[in-house]
Motif scaffolding. Structure first.
Motif, PDB file in Angstrom:
ATOM      1  N   PHE A 191     -30.736   1.221   2.792  1.00  0.00           N
ATOM      2  CA  PHE A 191     -30.772   0.462   1.553  1.00  0.00           C
ATOM      3  C   PHE A 191     -31.878   0.990   0.647  1.00  0.00           C
ATOM      4  O   PHE A 191     -32.997   1.206   1.090  1.00  0.00           O
ATOM      5  N   ARG A 192     -31.536   1.192  -0.641  1.00  0.00           N
ATOM      6  CA  ARG A 192     -32.517   1.620  -1.622  1.00  0.00           C
ATOM      7  C   ARG A 192     -32.170   0.987  -2.961  1.00  0.00           C
ATOM      8  O   ARG A 192     -31.067   1.150  -3.472  1.00  0.00           O
ATOM      9  N   ASP A 193     -33.110   0.278  -3.511  1.00  0.00           N
ATOM     10  CA  ASP A 193     -32.940  -0.349  -4.831  1.00  0.00           C
ATOM     11  C   ASP A 193     -31.670  -1.195  -4.910  1.00  0.00           C
ATOM     12  O   ASP A 193     -30.938  -1.159  -5.900  1.00  0.00           O
ATOM     13  N   GLY A 194     -31.380  -1.937  -3.870  1.00  0.00           N
ATOM     14  CA  GLY A 194     -30.217  -2.812  -3.858  1.00  0.00           C
ATOM     15  C   GLY A 194     -28.896  -2.104  -3.623  1.00  0.00           C
ATOM     16  O   GLY A 194     -27.839  -2.702  -3.762  1.00  0.00           O
ATOM     17  N   VAL A 195     -28.943  -0.813  -3.293  1.00  0.00           N
ATOM     18  CA  VAL A 195     -27.728  -0.028  -3.054  1.00  0.00           C
ATOM     19  C   VAL A 195     -27.695   0.358  -1.581  1.00  0.00           C
ATOM     20  O   VAL A 195     -28.708   0.752  -1.015  1.00  0.00           O
ATOM     21  N   VAL A 196     -26.521   0.245  -0.984  1.00  0.00           N
ATOM     22  CA  VAL A 196     -26.357   0.618   0.429  1.00  0.00           C
ATOM     23  C   VAL A 196     -25.775   2.028   0.500  1.00  0.00           C
ATOM     24  O   VAL A 196     -24.920   2.400  -0.297  1.00  0.00           O
ATOM     25  N   TYR A 197     -26.288   2.822   1.442  1.00  0.00           N
ATOM     26  CA  TYR A 197     -25.808   4.179   1.696  1.00  0.00           C
ATOM     27  C   TYR A 197     -25.311   4.248   3.130  1.00  0.00           C
ATOM     28  O   TYR A 197     -25.948   3.702   4.030  1.00  0.00           O
ATOM     29  N   VAL A 198     -24.205   4.927   3.340  1.00  0.00           N
ATOM     30  CA  VAL A 198     -23.677   5.158   4.686  1.00  0.00           C
ATOM     31  C   VAL A 198     -24.149   6.539   5.126  1.00  0.00           C
ATOM     32  O   VAL A 198     -23.963   7.529   4.412  1.00  0.00           O
TER      33      VAL A 198
END
Length: 106
Positions: free
Chosen positions: A83-90
């Motif tokens: 998670f970074r700045d409210g964004v999820v990364y797979v």
């Protein structure tokens, strides 16, 4: 496989090279990403329904994109989310594979 997936929430693979038989990957660096353990720790008690809805919607949109390119992740779990700045990364496509035929989708 990662080069085929051009999605803003999947780290990009820039290059691959081999040094003395050991493969090296040059990938996008997710600066200041928070691993899922910190997000779901006991200290953080305020993970509400609204946050869960948007998190799940993001993850499902990413999975839909991956499947649209006939790739299956095969290791999608909480530790493989950043998670970074409210964004999820797979992340972690080490077990990912292409579909072998149409029946492998189910």
């Amino acid at each position: 496989m990662l080069r085929k997936l051009n999605h803003p929430q999947i780290p990009k693979l820039y290059d691959m090279f081999d040094v003395r038989g050991i493969p090296h990957l040059v990938m996008e660096y997710i600066l200041k990403g928070i691993r899922s353990k910190r997000l779901f720790s006991r200290k953080k008690q305020t993970f509400g329904e609204k946050e869960a809805f948007f998190l799940l919607a993001d993850v499902l949109a990413i999975v839909q994109h991956i499947h649209a390119h006939e790739i299956v992740h095969r290791d999608l779990r909480i530790p493989n989310l950043v998670f970074r700045d409210g964004v999820v990364y797979v992340i972690d496509f080490g077990l990912a594979r292409f579909f072998m035929n149409k029946m492998d989708r189910f």
